[in-house]
Design an enzyme around this catalytic site. Structure first.
Site, PDB file in Angstrom:
ATOM      1  N   ASP A 130      66.798  27.421  24.363  1.00 57.12           N
ATOM      2  CA  ASP A 130      66.250  28.763  24.567  1.00 57.12           C
ATOM      3  C   ASP A 130      67.387  29.776  24.542  1.00 57.12           C
ATOM      4  OD1 ASP A 130      64.088  30.495  24.944  1.00 57.12           O
ATOM      5  OD2 ASP A 130      64.465  30.620  27.088  1.00 57.12           O
ATOM      6  N   HIS A 137      65.948  43.272  26.670  1.00 52.90           N
ATOM      7  CA  HIS A 137      65.674  42.380  27.800  1.00 52.90           C
ATOM      8  C   HIS A 137      66.941  42.153  28.616  1.00 52.90           C
ATOM      9  CE1 HIS A 137      63.958  39.144  30.139  1.00 52.90           C
ATOM     10  NE2 HIS A 137      64.860  38.278  29.680  1.00 52.90           N
ATOM     11  N   GLU A 239      57.063  34.754  29.722  1.00 57.84           N
ATOM     12  CA  GLU A 239      58.110  35.323  28.866  1.00 57.84           C
ATOM     13  C   GLU A 239      57.605  35.318  27.433  1.00 57.84           C
ATOM     14  OE1 GLU A 239      61.945  33.496  29.324  1.00 57.84           O
ATOM     15  OE2 GLU A 239      62.362  34.641  31.152  1.00 57.84           O
ATOM     16  N   GLU A 241      57.986  35.117  23.887  1.00 59.34           N
ATOM     17  CA  GLU A 241      59.015  34.617  22.975  1.00 59.34           C
ATOM     18  C   GLU A 241      58.364  34.127  21.686  1.00 59.34           C
ATOM     19  OE1 GLU A 241      62.067  32.049  24.374  1.00 59.34           O
ATOM     20  OE2 GLU A 241      61.832  32.639  26.489  1.00 59.34           O
ATOM     21  N   ASP A 273      57.657  30.943  27.524  1.00 61.13           N
ATOM     22  CA  ASP A 273      58.593  30.158  28.315  1.00 61.13           C
ATOM     23  C   ASP A 273      58.457  30.596  29.775  1.00 61.13           C
ATOM     24  OD1 ASP A 273      60.537  28.218  28.647  1.00 61.13           O
ATOM     25  OD2 ASP A 273      62.164  29.671  28.554  1.00 61.13           O
ATOM     26  N   ARG A 277      60.782  33.101  38.867  1.00 61.39           N
ATOM     27  CA  ARG A 277      61.938  33.977  39.063  1.00 61.39           C
ATOM     28  C   ARG A 277      62.664  33.716  40.374  1.00 61.39           C
ATOM     29  NH1 ARG A 277      62.811  35.541  33.942  1.00 61.39           N
ATOM     30  NH2 ARG A 277      61.043  36.656  33.046  1.00 61.39           N
ATOM     31  N   GLN A 280      64.571  30.430  40.017  1.00 62.34           N
ATOM     32  CA  GLN A 280      65.662  30.645  39.057  1.00 62.34           C
ATOM     33  C   GLN A 280      66.801  31.452  39.667  1.00 62.34           C
ATOM     34  OE1 GLN A 280      64.288  32.553  35.483  1.00 62.34           O
ATOM     35  NE2 GLN A 280      66.297  32.595  34.530  1.00 62.34           N
ATOM     36  N   LYS A 293      62.644  26.899  35.138  1.00 54.34           N
ATOM     37  CA  LYS A 293      62.169  26.989  33.757  1.00 54.34           C
ATOM     38  C   LYS A 293      61.562  25.681  33.254  1.00 54.34           C
ATOM     39  CE  LYS A 293      63.295  30.112  31.341  1.00 54.34           C
ATOM     40  NZ  LYS A 293      62.615  31.371  30.970  1.00 54.34           N
ATOM     41  N   THR A 297      56.567  25.020  29.127  1.00 53.47           N
ATOM     42  CA  THR A 297      56.739  25.958  28.014  1.00 53.47           C
ATOM     43  C   THR A 297      55.560  25.755  27.074  1.00 53.47           C
ATOM     44  OG1 THR A 297      59.154  25.870  28.166  1.00 53.47           O
ATOM     45  CG2 THR A 297      58.222  26.645  26.089  1.00 53.47           C
ATOM     46  N   GLU A 404      60.311  42.624  34.070  1.00 56.42           N
ATOM     47  CA  GLU A 404      60.632  43.961  33.578  1.00 56.42           C
ATOM     48  C   GLU A 404      59.478  44.939  33.792  1.00 56.42           C
ATOM     49  OE1 GLU A 404      62.912  43.867  29.620  1.00 56.42           O
ATOM     50  OE2 GLU A 404      62.003  41.876  29.744  1.00 56.42           O
TER      51      GLU A 404
END
Length: 456
Positions: A130, A137, A239, A241, A273, A277, A280, A293, A297, A404
């Protein structure tokens, strides 16, 4: 005249004859998995087309690549085989070609209604990497956690100035803080973009669209001198992606030239993904993401080939300064792919659009990512997956994750009477992506997953 299929395809369908994305499916629950391509509301069974002897070009005529339970063997054959297959399939499905159109028996065996099939992961994924390729970002996340003065991680940068003692002190400060104080990269920002950061993901937990995601459990950052709390993540996020699927690999110790990297990329998929938070944030220094993570996925079922995306190629963002020679491309391009994220809150019938972004916002191109991955001699293999990292744009409505969009929970989102800081149990997240052509759409279908409660 635009190419047309004898199969009726609605104007807003993601799967016209100009697309023909590849996937793997079962027509019945007890069936053997086999490759197919999407056309309108049908899946064309490539195993039946192969058994009928219609792949009669010089590369594919004696190949059993479409009799396999995944696409890995076909991926390994490379661009000449991919082109041969695409040319044959577009001819076979075209409105003025009788071979399949007028063969009722073969049509009945090979064209399966999409609503009746079970889609599977299209390839066996040996390894998954990844990347962190979106400038927007990177800046937003850095601003949230480190403030605007130190927004973008130093890994993205190379020092251009300050060869004085002050510059040396800044570098030492960088190392000191990142290792000992977990306050990453608090140095004077004399930097420019330098490399596409990445980490090695967990291939075993990559799942197909529609698979439930169990809320992960783990440790969180402690308060004061207390031990770290443990429990279900309270900051579960999506996320937005995309992911490149590797075609032919490379030998160990032999990097892939950035200007030849496109020949090693079969196509692109939608990818979510998922990220915890809070888990992490506590674990990621100094080795990067792990339990925050690796729990899941999600991939969309269809791989859209680079050939299908070529009409939508566009210039990539200007890279200043010029990348190091091994990342300097003769032609640097992205793709104009519109991306959208919807959340259906738990207990609700309707979804709410929470972001609209675009693949073209990525700072580092797919080919640069692949070339960087191999520059140390790392060997890629057919079916490997390279995630782009979160794709955020420059506008507030184009941010690619809840971290975000809610500014780490400080600004809750309004979802038709509901609010969300992060995902709750029962929430369903759906990604879509498409390119608009002249009278047709090349799309990726959907990539969706629902959050289910953590299990003890």
């Amino acid at each position: 005249m635009a190419l047309q299929s004898f199969i009726e395809v609605e104007p807003d369908s993601h799967f016209p004859i100009q697309n023909l994305p590849y996937g793997v499916f079962k027509p019945e629950p007890a069936s053997v998995a086999r490759p197919g391509v999407a056309i309108g509301e049908y899946v064309l069974d490539l195993s039946e087309i192969s058994k009928a002897g219609l792949f009669n070009g010089p590369i594919l005529k004696d190949s059993d690549c479409f009799l396999q339970p995944n696409l890995n063997k076909f991926l390994s054959l490379g661009r000449p085989a991919w082109k041969e297959a695409r040319d044959m399939l577009q001819k076979l499905l075209s409105s003025n070609e009788a071979t399949l159109r007028d063969n009722a028996n073969l049509r009945q065996k090979s064209l399966v209604p999409m609503g009746k099939v079970e889609m599977l992961l299209p390839m066996e994924i040996g390894d998954y990497t990844d990347f962190f390729s979106s400038m927007h970002h990177a800046k937003n996340c850095g601003t949230i956690f480190r403030g605007p003065a130190n927004a973008v991680p130093a890994n993205w940068y190379v020092i251009l100035k300050s060869t004085s003692k002050q510059g040396i002190v800044s570098v030492l400060t960088l190392v000191y803080y990142s290792i000992f104080h977990l306050q990453v990269y608090r140095v004077v920002p004399y930097f420019r973009f330098h490399l596409p950061i990445a980490y090695h993901g967990r291939a075993s937990s990559v799942v197909i669209s529609g698979t439930d995601i169990v809320r992960p459990r783990g440790q969180f950052a402690p308060s004061g001198n207390s031990p770290p709390p443990f429990g279900p993540s309270q900051k579960l996020d999506f996320e937005l992606e995309m992911a490149a699927v590797v075609g032919p690999g490379n030998e160990l110790g032999k990097p892939i030239d950035v200007n030849e990297a496109a020949d090693h990329i079969f196509g692109v998929m939608l990818m979510n993904d998922w990220s915890a938070r809070d888990i992490q944030a506590w674990e990621y220094v100094p080795l990067g993401p792990f339990l925050g993570k690796s729990f899941g996925t999600t991939l969309s079922p269809w791989i859209v080939t680079l050939d299908a995306l070529e009409p939508f190629a566009c210039d990539s963002p200007k890279q200043d300064p010029q990348p190091l020679p091994y990342l300097a491309e003769k032609i640097s391009k992205n793709y104009d792919i519109s991306l959208e994220v919807q959340i259906k809150p738990a207990g609700k019938e309707d979804s709410c659009v929470v972001t609209r972004s675009n693949f073209k916002y990525l700072y580092w191109t797919l080919t640069q990512q692949l070339a960087h991955h191999t520059i140390n001699g790392c060997n890629l293999r057919s079916g490997d997956l390279l995630g782009t990292g979160t794709i955020s744009g420059p506008e507030p409505e184009s941010l690619g994750c809840l971290l975000e969009l809610t500014w780490n929970g400080q600004k809750p989102l309004s979802l038709d009477g509901f609010t969300r800081k992060f995902l709750e149990d029962g929430d369903e997240v759906t990604f879509t992506g498409f390119c608009k052509g002249n009278g047709y759409t090349v799309g990726f279908g959907t990539c969706s997953g629902k959050i289910v409660p953590s299990t003890p």
